[in-house]
Design an enzyme around this catalytic site. Structure first.
Site, PDB file in Angstrom:
ATOM      1  N   GLY A   1      -5.592 -41.648   2.443  1.00  0.00           N
ATOM      2  CA  GLY A   1      -4.411 -42.220   3.109  1.00  0.00           C
ATOM      3  C   GLY A   1      -3.754 -40.799   3.654  1.00  0.00           C
ATOM      4  O   GLY A   1      -2.930 -40.228   3.046  1.00  0.00           O
TER       5      GLY A   1
ATOM      6  N   LYS B   1      19.311 -40.444 -10.844  1.00  0.00           N
ATOM      7  CA  LYS B   1      19.626 -41.972 -11.283  1.00  0.00           C
ATOM      8  C   LYS B   1      21.049 -42.321 -11.331  1.00  0.00           C
ATOM      9  O   LYS B   1      21.194 -43.518 -10.723  1.00  0.00           O
ATOM     10  CB  LYS B   1      19.150 -41.744 -13.014  1.00  0.00           C
ATOM     11  CG  LYS B   1      19.353 -43.147 -13.662  1.00  0.00           C
ATOM     12  CD  LYS B   1      18.297 -44.121 -13.481  1.00  0.00           C
ATOM     13  CE  LYS B   1      18.541 -45.525 -14.056  1.00  0.00           C
ATOM     14  NZ  LYS B   1      19.085 -46.432 -13.615  1.00  0.00           N
TER      15      LYS B   1
ATOM     16  N   LYS C   1      -0.659 -47.509   4.256  1.00  0.00           N
ATOM     17  CA  LYS C   1       0.495 -48.328   4.749  1.00  0.00           C
ATOM     18  C   LYS C   1       0.873 -49.513   3.793  1.00  0.00           C
ATOM     19  O   LYS C   1      -0.150 -50.132   3.273  1.00  0.00           O
ATOM     20  CB  LYS C   1      -0.105 -48.812   6.114  1.00  0.00           C
ATOM     21  CG  LYS C   1       1.253 -49.560   6.759  1.00  0.00           C
ATOM     22  CD  LYS C   1       0.777 -49.945   8.137  1.00  0.00           C
ATOM     23  CE  LYS C   1       2.092 -50.956   8.735  1.00  0.00           C
ATOM     24  NZ  LYS C   1       1.562 -51.471   9.943  1.00  0.00           N
ATOM     25  N   ALA C   2       1.785 -49.782   3.499  1.00  0.00           N
ATOM     26  CA  ALA C   2       2.242 -50.627   2.585  1.00  0.00           C
ATOM     27  C   ALA C   2       1.410 -52.027   2.665  1.00  0.00           C
ATOM     28  O   ALA C   2       1.402 -52.662   3.871  1.00  0.00           O
ATOM     29  CB  ALA C   2       3.732 -50.900   2.509  1.00  0.00           C
TER      30      ALA C   2
ATOM     31  N   GLU D   1      23.747 -48.956  -5.129  1.00  0.00           N
ATOM     32  CA  GLU D   1      23.914 -50.539  -5.315  1.00  0.00           C
ATOM     33  C   GLU D   1      25.209 -50.932  -5.361  1.00  0.00           C
ATOM     34  O   GLU D   1      25.603 -52.057  -4.800  1.00  0.00           O
ATOM     35  CB  GLU D   1      23.058 -50.799  -6.548  1.00  0.00           C
ATOM     36  CG  GLU D   1      22.663 -52.252  -6.867  1.00  0.00           C
ATOM     37  CD  GLU D   1      22.070 -52.384  -8.239  1.00  0.00           C
ATOM     38  OE1 GLU D   1      22.512 -52.240  -9.186  1.00  0.00           O
ATOM     39  OE2 GLU D   1      20.617 -52.306  -8.133  1.00  0.00           O
ATOM     40  N   TYR D   2      26.277 -50.216  -5.826  1.00  0.00           N
ATOM     41  CA  TYR D   2      27.728 -50.603  -5.863  1.00  0.00           C
ATOM     42  C   TYR D   2      28.182 -50.778  -4.309  1.00  0.00           C
ATOM     43  O   TYR D   2      28.887 -51.758  -3.831  1.00  0.00           O
ATOM     44  CB  TYR D   2      28.602 -49.508  -6.308  1.00  0.00           C
ATOM     45  CG  TYR D   2      28.695 -49.624  -7.748  1.00  0.00           C
ATOM     46  CD1 TYR D   2      27.958 -50.368  -8.713  1.00  0.00           C
ATOM     47  CD2 TYR D   2      29.918 -48.877  -8.248  1.00  0.00           C
ATOM     48  CE1 TYR D   2      28.204 -50.219  -9.934  1.00  0.00           C
ATOM     49  CE2 TYR D   2      30.180 -49.143  -9.788  1.00  0.00           C
ATOM     50  CZ  TYR D   2      29.095 -49.639 -10.551  1.00  0.00           C
ATOM     51  OH  TYR D   2      29.470 -49.729 -11.854  1.00  0.00           O
TER      52      TYR D   2
ATOM     53  N   SER E   1       9.000 -41.674  -3.934  1.00  0.00           N
ATOM     54  CA  SER E   1      10.154 -41.774  -3.123  1.00  0.00           C
ATOM     55  C   SER E   1      10.604 -40.372  -2.924  1.00  0.00           C
ATOM     56  O   SER E   1      10.279 -39.196  -3.737  1.00  0.00           O
ATOM     57  CB  SER E   1      11.269 -42.322  -4.077  1.00  0.00           C
ATOM     58  OG  SER E   1      12.427 -42.439  -3.321  1.00  0.00           O
ATOM     59  N   GLY E   2      11.491 -40.157  -1.610  1.00  0.00           N
ATOM     60  CA  GLY E   2      11.619 -38.789  -1.508  1.00  0.00           C
ATOM     61  C   GLY E   2      11.138 -38.464   0.033  1.00  0.00           C
ATOM     62  O   GLY E   2      11.370 -37.139   0.371  1.00  0.00           O
TER      63      GLY E   2
ATOM     64  N   ASN F   1      -9.755 -40.768   4.290  1.00  0.00           N
ATOM     65  CA  ASN F   1      -8.865 -41.646   5.215  1.00  0.00           C
ATOM     66  C   ASN F   1      -9.742 -42.593   5.887  1.00  0.00           C
ATOM     67  O   ASN F   1     -10.783 -42.519   6.103  1.00  0.00           O
ATOM     68  CB  ASN F   1      -8.048 -40.888   6.492  1.00  0.00           C
ATOM     69  CG  ASN F   1      -7.226 -41.493   6.958  1.00  0.00           C
ATOM     70  OD1 ASN F   1      -6.100 -41.954   6.398  1.00  0.00           O
ATOM     71  ND2 ASN F   1      -7.159 -41.715   8.141  1.00  0.00           N
ATOM     72  N   ARG F   2      -8.903 -43.618   6.241  1.00  0.00           N
ATOM     73  CA  ARG F   2      -9.799 -44.850   7.043  1.00  0.00           C
ATOM     74  C   ARG F   2     -10.295 -44.268   8.384  1.00  0.00           C
ATOM     75  O   ARG F   2     -11.480 -44.577   8.477  1.00  0.00           O
ATOM     76  CB  ARG F   2      -8.847 -46.093   7.226  1.00  0.00           C
ATOM     77  CG  ARG F   2      -9.466 -47.177   8.158  1.00  0.00           C
ATOM     78  CD  ARG F   2      -8.673 -48.375   8.613  1.00  0.00           C
ATOM     79  NE  ARG F   2      -7.381 -47.853   9.087  1.00  0.00           N
ATOM     80  CZ  ARG F   2      -6.734 -48.656   9.735  1.00  0.00           C
ATOM     81  NH1 ARG F   2      -6.652 -50.075   9.584  1.00  0.00           N
ATOM     82  NH2 ARG F   2      -5.430 -48.150  10.419  1.00  0.00           N
TER      83      ARG F   2
HETATM   84  P1  NBP Z   1       1.927 -44.908   7.033  1.00  0.00           P
HETATM   85  O1  NBP Z   1       2.947 -46.091   5.927  1.00  0.00           O
HETATM   86  O2  NBP Z   1       2.213 -44.945   8.392  1.00  0.00           O
HETATM   87  O3  NBP Z   1       0.554 -45.685   6.842  1.00  0.00           O
HETATM   88  C1  NBP Z   1      -0.482 -44.849   7.530  1.00  0.00           C
HETATM   89  C2  NBP Z   1      -1.913 -44.572   6.334  1.00  0.00           C
HETATM   90  O4  NBP Z   1      -2.407 -45.776   6.247  1.00  0.00           O
HETATM   91  C3  NBP Z   1      -3.000 -44.118   7.264  1.00  0.00           C
HETATM   92  O5  NBP Z   1      -3.956 -43.287   6.285  1.00  0.00           O
HETATM   93  C4  NBP Z   1      -3.921 -45.106   7.731  1.00  0.00           C
HETATM   94  O6  NBP Z   1      -5.126 -45.126   7.926  1.00  0.00           O
HETATM   95  C5  NBP Z   1      -3.663 -46.022   6.560  1.00  0.00           C
HETATM   96  N1  NBP Z   1      -3.961 -47.475   7.081  1.00  0.00           N
HETATM   97  C6  NBP Z   1      -3.510 -48.499   7.866  1.00  0.00           C
HETATM   98 BR1  NBP Z   1      -1.877 -48.071   9.049  1.00  0.00          BR
HETATM   99  N2  NBP Z   1      -3.810 -49.502   7.726  1.00  0.00           N
HETATM  100  C7  NBP Z   1      -4.821 -49.563   6.891  1.00  0.00           C
HETATM  101  C8  NBP Z   1      -5.693 -50.546   6.507  1.00  0.00           C
HETATM  102  N3  NBP Z   1      -5.706 -51.662   6.692  1.00  0.00           N
HETATM  103  N4  NBP Z   1      -6.786 -50.177   5.364  1.00  0.00           N
HETATM  104  C9  NBP Z   1      -6.546 -48.739   5.198  1.00  0.00           C
HETATM  105  N5  NBP Z   1      -5.744 -47.764   5.345  1.00  0.00           N
HETATM  106  C10 NBP Z   1      -4.964 -48.221   6.200  1.00  0.00           C
HETATM  107  O7  NBP Z   1       2.033 -43.741   6.115  1.00  0.00           O
HETATM  108  P2  NBP Z   1       3.097 -42.774   5.405  1.00  0.00           P
HETATM  109  O8  NBP Z   1       4.458 -42.720   6.129  1.00  0.00           O
HETATM  110  O9  NBP Z   1       2.669 -41.482   5.029  1.00  0.00           O
HETATM  111  O10 NBP Z   1       3.320 -43.800   3.944  1.00  0.00           O
HETATM  112  C11 NBP Z   1       2.255 -43.932   3.087  1.00  0.00           C
HETATM  113  C12 NBP Z   1       2.630 -44.648   1.898  1.00  0.00           C
HETATM  114  O11 NBP Z   1       3.846 -44.296   1.280  1.00  0.00           O
HETATM  115  C13 NBP Z   1       3.387 -46.128   2.643  1.00  0.00           C
HETATM  116  O12 NBP Z   1       2.837 -47.386   1.790  1.00  0.00           O
HETATM  117  C14 NBP Z   1       4.731 -45.860   2.607  1.00  0.00           C
HETATM  118  O13 NBP Z   1       5.419 -47.334   2.383  1.00  0.00           O
HETATM  119  C15 NBP Z   1       5.066 -45.120   1.456  1.00  0.00           C
HETATM  120  N6  NBP Z   1       6.163 -44.226   1.418  1.00  0.00           N
HETATM  121  C16 NBP Z   1       6.387 -43.544   2.646  1.00  0.00           C
HETATM  122  C17 NBP Z   1       7.866 -42.686   2.774  1.00  0.00           C
HETATM  123  C18 NBP Z   1       7.833 -42.175   3.978  1.00  0.00           C
HETATM  124  O14 NBP Z   1       9.048 -41.313   4.042  1.00  0.00           O
HETATM  125  N7  NBP Z   1       7.142 -42.015   5.213  1.00  0.00           N
HETATM  126  C19 NBP Z   1       8.198 -42.739   1.740  1.00  0.00           C
HETATM  127  C20 NBP Z   1       8.176 -43.230   0.571  1.00  0.00           C
HETATM  128  C21 NBP Z   1       6.920 -44.140   0.274  1.00  0.00           C
HETATM  129  P3  NBP Z   1      -5.485 -44.722   9.656  1.00  0.00           P
HETATM  130  O15 NBP Z   1      -5.271 -43.056   9.817  1.00  0.00           O
HETATM  131  O16 NBP Z   1      -7.009 -44.975   9.654  1.00  0.00           O
HETATM  132  O17 NBP Z   1      -4.833 -45.419  10.507  1.00  0.00           O
END
Ligand code: NBP
Length: 302
Positions: A10, A169, A76-77, A176-177, A128-129, A33-34
């Site tokens: 990713g 923490k 991606k989530a 939440e409050y 997180s962060g 990466n995909r």
């Molecule tokens: P994104 O949430 O934008 O995800 C992009 C990544 O997911 C790319 O590597 C993409 O591959 C891959 N991807 C997608 Br889109 N669809 C996919 C699929 N069907 N199968 C496999 N890979 C797939 O990136 P991010 O903002 O760096 O966040 C990554 C994770 O961290 C997420 O789950 C997010 O919720 C979590 N998160 C993000 C933050 C933040 O601030 N951004 C904070 C905390 C947690 P590709 O390059 O081939 O499209």
């Protein structure tokens, strides 16, 4: 020859920065990466001059790893599941998959159980962060198969944020409050100003929960309002209209004053709780009852 300590799949901003964080802490990471072209792009730009290696396929990625093999998914989530399916046939007993991509917690529980049956240790870890945190110290919240922890501990503790755990923490809990207070105020206005019946209030919260207010606390507010006792009477009016706080809300407000940071929402939420306890025998304090119920449910659910 296998040379990488861990692989990360990713390569969006979170994944790239977490890799650079691990690299800064002397771990050798294999990036995948995909969209494969992003591996080369990353190696030629952000990761240039680092120890990071890349792979052009999952098979190659796994062959780059020392055993047992550890793999972090930061895609991606909700999308990790496809990679997990493809990874499993390539892994052996004792290998570890860490999903850091905000998956639904019930999916994590299911994956943990299914993969355990195949000898693979699964960890679902909140990260997180944001992007800066991912590089310089994220808050990591691992859960899942406990047997994985002794293996991944060194990496997790190496790259995670340090030094301010209880401060983080304290603030995190008391946000939440700030979430609960507007919910309590809204329910108070609905009931005492608009004169809405409790079932109408339930409907309003359920409708909000289908919009951008799709939040756990909005969901449980509707459930709390809806809840009936054994005699089919709403339970909420029977809950004492008063709610306290254990100190972290007060400490957050005090710290905010000391640092000159206006966290007025949390401050007001603490004052509203004080008011609800002080004046409980003299004024009606419906928000107190809602907050009380929310507090209780949060304790049970979280
Ligand atoms: P994104 O949430 O934008 O995800 C992009 C990544 O997911 C790319 O590597 C993409 O591959 C891959 N991807 C997608 Br889109 N669809 C996919 C699929 N069907 N199968 C496999 N890979 C797939 O990136 P991010 O903002 O760096 O966040 C990554 C994770 O961290 C997420 O789950 C997010 O919720 C979590 N998160 C993000 C933050 C933040 O601030 N951004 C904070 C905390 C947690 P590709 O390059 O081939 O499209």
């Amino acid at each position: 020859m296998a040379q990488a300590d861990i692989a990360l799949i990713g390569l969006a901003v979170m994944g790239q920065n977490l890799i650079l964080n691990m690299n800064d802490h002397d771990f050798v990471v294999c990036a995948f990466n995909r969209t494969i072209s992003k591996v080369d792009d990353f190696l030629a730009s952000e990761a240039k001059g680092t120890k990071v290696v890349g792979a052009q396929s999952l098979k190659e990625m796994v062959s780059e790893l020392k055993t047992p093999q550890w793999i972090i998914l930061l895609v991606k989530a909700g999308q990790a599941v496809d990679f997990i399916k493809k990874l499993v046939p390539l892994l052996d007993t004792g290998d570890i998959i860490i999903d850091g991509g905000n998956s639904e917690y019930r999916d994590t529980t299911r994956q943990c159980r299914d993969l355990k049956a195949r000898g693979i240790l699964f960890v679902g870890s909140g990260v997180s962060g944001r992007e800066e945190g991912a590089w310089y110290g994220p808050s990591l919240m691992p859960g899942g198969n406990k047997e994985a922890w002794p293996h991944i501990k060194t990496i997790f503790q190496g790259i995670a944020a340090k030094g301010a755990g209880y401060f983080m923490k304290m603030v995190h809990s008391r946000i939440e409050y700030g979430d609960m207070q507007p919910i309590c105020k809204a329910s108070h206005l609905m009931k005492d100003v608009l004169g809405m019946a409790q079932d109408e209030m339930v409907q309003a919260f359920e409708d909000w929960n289908k919009t951008e207010l799709d939040l756990f606390l909005i969901e449980i507010a509707a459930n709390i309002l809806k809840f009936q006792d054994a005699y089919s009477r709403h339970l909420l009016p029977k809950i004492r209209d008063s709610v306290g706080q254990k100190g972290t809300g007060k400490w957050t407000a005090i710290s905010a004053l000391e640092y000159g940071i206006p966290v007025t929402l949390i401050g007001e939420a603490v004052f509203a709780r004080c008011l609800s306890s002080l004046k409980n025998d003299r004024i009606q304090c419906w928000p107190g009852a809602v907050a009380q119920a929310c507090n209780f449910i949060c304790k049970v659910a979280l």
